[in-house]
Design an enzyme around this catalytic site. Structure first.
Site, short mmCIF file in Angstrom:
data_model
loop_
_atom_site.label_atom_id
_atom_site.label_comp_id
_atom_site.label_asym_id
_atom_site.label_seq_id
_atom_site.Cartn_x
_atom_site.Cartn_y
_atom_site.Cartn_z
N ILE A 19 25.58 1.24 10.30
CA ILE A 19 26.79 1.21 9.46
C ILE A 19 27.98 0.65 10.26
O ILE A 19 28.79 -0.10 9.73
CB ILE A 19 27.09 2.60 8.88
CG1 ILE A 19 25.83 3.17 8.20
CG2 ILE A 19 28.24 2.54 7.87
CD1 ILE A 19 25.92 4.62 7.79
N PHE A 86 31.64 6.67 14.13
CA PHE A 86 30.25 6.74 13.66
C PHE A 86 29.33 7.37 14.71
O PHE A 86 28.26 7.86 14.35
CB PHE A 86 29.69 5.33 13.42
CG PHE A 86 30.35 4.56 12.32
CD1 PHE A 86 30.03 4.80 10.99
CD2 PHE A 86 31.27 3.56 12.60
CE1 PHE A 86 30.61 4.08 9.96
CE2 PHE A 86 31.86 2.83 11.58
CZ PHE A 86 31.53 3.08 10.26
N SER A 130 28.31 13.17 5.72
CA SER A 130 27.08 12.97 4.96
C SER A 130 27.01 13.93 3.78
O SER A 130 27.54 15.05 3.84
CB SER A 130 25.90 13.24 5.90
OG SER A 130 24.70 13.38 5.16
N TYR A 155 21.36 18.98 12.50
CA TYR A 155 22.10 17.75 12.18
C TYR A 155 23.14 18.02 11.09
O TYR A 155 24.31 17.66 11.22
CB TYR A 155 21.12 16.65 11.72
CG TYR A 155 21.79 15.52 11.00
CD1 TYR A 155 22.50 14.55 11.69
CD2 TYR A 155 21.73 15.42 9.60
CE1 TYR A 155 23.14 13.52 11.01
CE2 TYR A 155 22.37 14.40 8.92
CZ TYR A 155 23.07 13.45 9.63
OH TYR A 155 23.71 12.44 8.95
N LYS A 159 27.55 17.93 11.09
CA LYS A 159 28.48 17.23 10.19
C LYS A 159 29.51 18.21 9.62
O LYS A 159 30.69 17.91 9.55
CB LYS A 159 27.72 16.53 9.06
CG LYS A 159 26.89 15.33 9.54
CD LYS A 159 27.77 14.21 10.06
CE LYS A 159 26.99 13.09 10.70
NZ LYS A 159 27.81 12.13 11.46
N ASN A 186 22.84 7.79 0.40
CA ASN A 186 21.80 7.15 1.22
C ASN A 186 22.06 5.65 1.42
O ASN A 186 21.76 4.85 0.53
CB ASN A 186 20.43 7.36 0.57
CG ASN A 186 19.95 8.79 0.69
OD1 ASN A 186 20.65 9.73 0.31
ND2 ASN A 186 18.76 8.97 1.25
N ARG A 238 17.57 10.34 -5.06
CA ARG A 238 18.70 10.16 -4.14
C ARG A 238 19.61 9.08 -4.72
O ARG A 238 19.24 8.36 -5.64
CB ARG A 238 18.22 9.69 -2.76
CG ARG A 238 17.32 10.66 -2.03
CD ARG A 238 18.10 11.84 -1.49
NE ARG A 238 17.25 12.72 -0.70
CZ ARG A 238 16.49 13.70 -1.22
NH1 ARG A 238 16.47 13.90 -2.53
NH2 ARG A 238 15.75 14.46 -0.44
N ASP A 303 13.18 18.62 2.48
CA ASP A 303 13.72 17.70 1.48
C ASP A 303 14.27 18.46 0.29
O ASP A 303 13.67 19.43 -0.17
CB ASP A 303 12.63 16.75 0.98
CG ASP A 303 12.55 15.47 1.79
OD1 ASP A 303 13.53 15.18 2.52
OD2 ASP A 303 11.52 14.77 1.70
C1 UD1 Z 1 18.44 12.40 5.25
C2 UD1 Z 1 19.62 13.33 5.19
C3 UD1 Z 1 20.91 12.54 5.27
C4 UD1 Z 1 20.91 11.71 6.50
C5 UD1 Z 1 19.72 10.78 6.48
C6 UD1 Z 1 19.74 10.00 7.77
C7 UD1 Z 1 19.42 15.38 3.91
C8 UD1 Z 1 19.42 16.00 2.55
N1 UD1 Z 1 19.62 14.06 3.94
O1 UD1 Z 1 18.43 11.72 4.01
O2 UD1 Z 1 22.00 13.41 5.32
O3 UD1 Z 1 22.10 10.96 6.58
O4 UD1 Z 1 18.52 11.57 6.36
O5 UD1 Z 1 18.56 9.94 8.42
O6 UD1 Z 1 19.24 16.02 4.92
N2 UD1 Z 1 10.55 9.50 1.59
C9 UD1 Z 1 9.21 9.27 1.28
N3 UD1 Z 1 8.42 8.69 2.24
C10 UD1 Z 1 8.91 8.31 3.47
C11 UD1 Z 1 10.28 8.54 3.76
C12 UD1 Z 1 11.06 9.15 2.81
O7 UD1 Z 1 8.75 9.59 0.19
O8 UD1 Z 1 8.12 7.82 4.29
C13 UD1 Z 1 11.41 10.10 0.57
C14 UD1 Z 1 12.03 11.42 1.00
O9 UD1 Z 1 11.21 12.49 0.66
C15 UD1 Z 1 13.32 11.41 0.19
C16 UD1 Z 1 13.68 9.92 0.06
O10 UD1 Z 1 12.48 9.22 0.35
O11 UD1 Z 1 13.09 11.89 -1.10
C17 UD1 Z 1 14.76 9.49 1.03
O12 UD1 Z 1 14.42 9.94 2.33
P1 UD1 Z 1 15.24 9.48 3.63
O13 UD1 Z 1 15.44 8.00 3.60
O14 UD1 Z 1 14.57 10.06 4.82
O15 UD1 Z 1 16.69 10.11 3.43
P2 UD1 Z 1 17.13 11.62 3.12
O16 UD1 Z 1 16.11 12.58 3.55
O17 UD1 Z 1 17.59 11.65 1.69
#
Ligand code: UD1
Length: 345
Positions: A19, A86, A130, A155, A159, A186, A238, A303
């Site tokens: 970012i 950041f 976040s 983490y 924040k 996100n 998300r 999650d």
């Molecule tokens: C998390 C944190 C966010 C942080 C970010 C940075 C929480 C709620 N959110 O976001 O604050 O800034 O990480 O790293 O703590 N998914 C899959 N398969 C994968 C990877 C992800 O299905 O291989 C799904 C996850 O279950 C989720 C979505 O994709 O539903 C987004 O995941 P991800 O990109 O890791 O972000 P968050 O977990 O939302």
């Protein structure tokens, strides 16, 4: 800004990160000079070249820890009109394994930086927070008045603690410090030039970098973490926003602080739309014409089911809203993935 007036210098900590680098570009485009500080613990020096290619200017990058006042002294050789902070560790999973590092780098680092900024008389700070501070917020869309729940990870706690610290520094500065706290949902995508983007070291844990690496054949098929959530298609929801939109929000926040000296406020940054994991996969396939190899898997511990932003406060007060849609974000993420591979292969 007048044509020949010098461009105000803005300190960007974590400036070689995902970012931070996009924000450096947005700052330049809005008439500022970004000065990057990054100890490169989770980023690469080559990011500077990417920013230079896009902006056409030489960019100052100091490879020091922004929390180290002694190492930072030369960075303050000229005054700053503001700072965007950041620099932080950002993996939820890592933070549960190494909480001491997260507390020290994220909270301690922010405390040490704020002390320097106040000593140097820097009057505006924009902080990278976040949506994780809301925890499992019910119901979405979430606005800034939603309570911050006990953090699910170290983490997330860092924040929340940094937000508190900023409020306390703001109070102690007695009107001489303006603070904008930005709560990101996100961030995904990459600059459309593909000169900068997300560079996760090792196996990505976030959805979009894993997805693009999997489509590129560099990783096994994507595992969708759970399809039994109480959502329309069973997968988590998300709010995915383009990193260039997010970068522009930082400039808008800085300009808002300039117009409101000594103010403090918090803003949600998202599109206002929730997308499920399967929505992301389908949008990627539509945007690129490629198939995303994937399989359903177990839920990932920690999650939350669904969250998306109410970004109306940022629109009303900062004049900011997202301009790029999900398909554009994913097409840009894919262009960036191809560009890294062409360099590495
Ligand atoms: C998390 C944190 C966010 C942080 C970010 C940075 C929480 C709620 N959110 O976001 O604050 O800034 O990480 O790293 O703590 N998914 C899959 N398969 C994968 C990877 C992800 O299905 O291989 C799904 C996850 O279950 C989720 C979505 O994709 O539903 C987004 O995941 P991800 O990109 O890791 O972000 P968050 O977990 O939302």
């Amino acid at each position: 800004m007048a044509q020949n007036s010098p461009r105000p210098r803005i300190l960007v900590t974590g400036g070689a990160g995902f970012i931070g680098s996009h924000t450096a570009v947005a700052l330049h485009e809005s008439g500022y000079t970004p000065v990057l500080v990054d100890d490169l613990r989770n980023s690469r020096e080559s990011v500077r070249t990417g920013v230079e290619k896009i902006t056409g200017i030489e960019v100052e990058l100091w490879t020091v820890d922004c929390g180290n006042a002694e190492a930072m002294a030369p960075v303050f050789h000229a005054p700053f009109a503001g700072a965007i902070h950041f620099a932080a560790d950002k993996s939820v999973g890592d933070s549960t394994r190494d909480p001491e590092r997260y507390f020290d780098n994220n909270i301690g680092g922010t405390a040490r930086l704020l002390a320097q900024l106040r000593a140097q008389g820097v009057s505006n700070v924009v902080f990278s927070s976040s949506c994780t501070v809301y925890g499992e917020a019910e119901p979405s869309p979430v606005d800034e008045t939603a309570p911050t729940l006990p953090a699910a990870s170290p983490y997330g706690y860092t924040k929340q603690a940094c937000e508190r610290l900023l409020h306390d520094s703001h109070a102690a500065a007695e009107g001489n410090l303006g603070v904008a706290v930005l709560r990101y949902f996100n961030p995904i995508g990459a600059h459309p030039s593909a000169h900068i983007g997300e560079l996760p070291l090792g196996t990505p844990t976030n959805l979009v970098p894993y997805l693009t690496q999997s489509v590129a054949g560099l990783r096994p098929p994507l595992t969708v973490f759970g399809d039994d959530y109480p959502t329309p298609d069973g997968t988590c929801i998300r709010d995915y926003l383009h990193v260039c939109d997010l970068a522009e929000a930082h400039v808008a926040a800085l300009q808002w602080l300039e117009a409101h000296p000594g103010a403090i406020d918090t803003f949600n940054l998202g599109t206002g739309q929730g997308s499920s994991v399967l929505d992301v996969i389908h949008a990627f396939e539509e945007a690129t014409g490629l198939r995303v190899p994937h399989k359903m898997g177990a839920r990932r511990p920690g999650d939350i089911t669904a969250i998306h932003a109410d970004p109306s406060k940022a629109k009303r007060m900062l004049g900011w809203s997202t301009r790029r849609d999900l398909k554009t974000s994913l097409a840009d993420a894919w262009r960036w993935q191809q560009q890294i591979q062409s360099k590495e292969g």
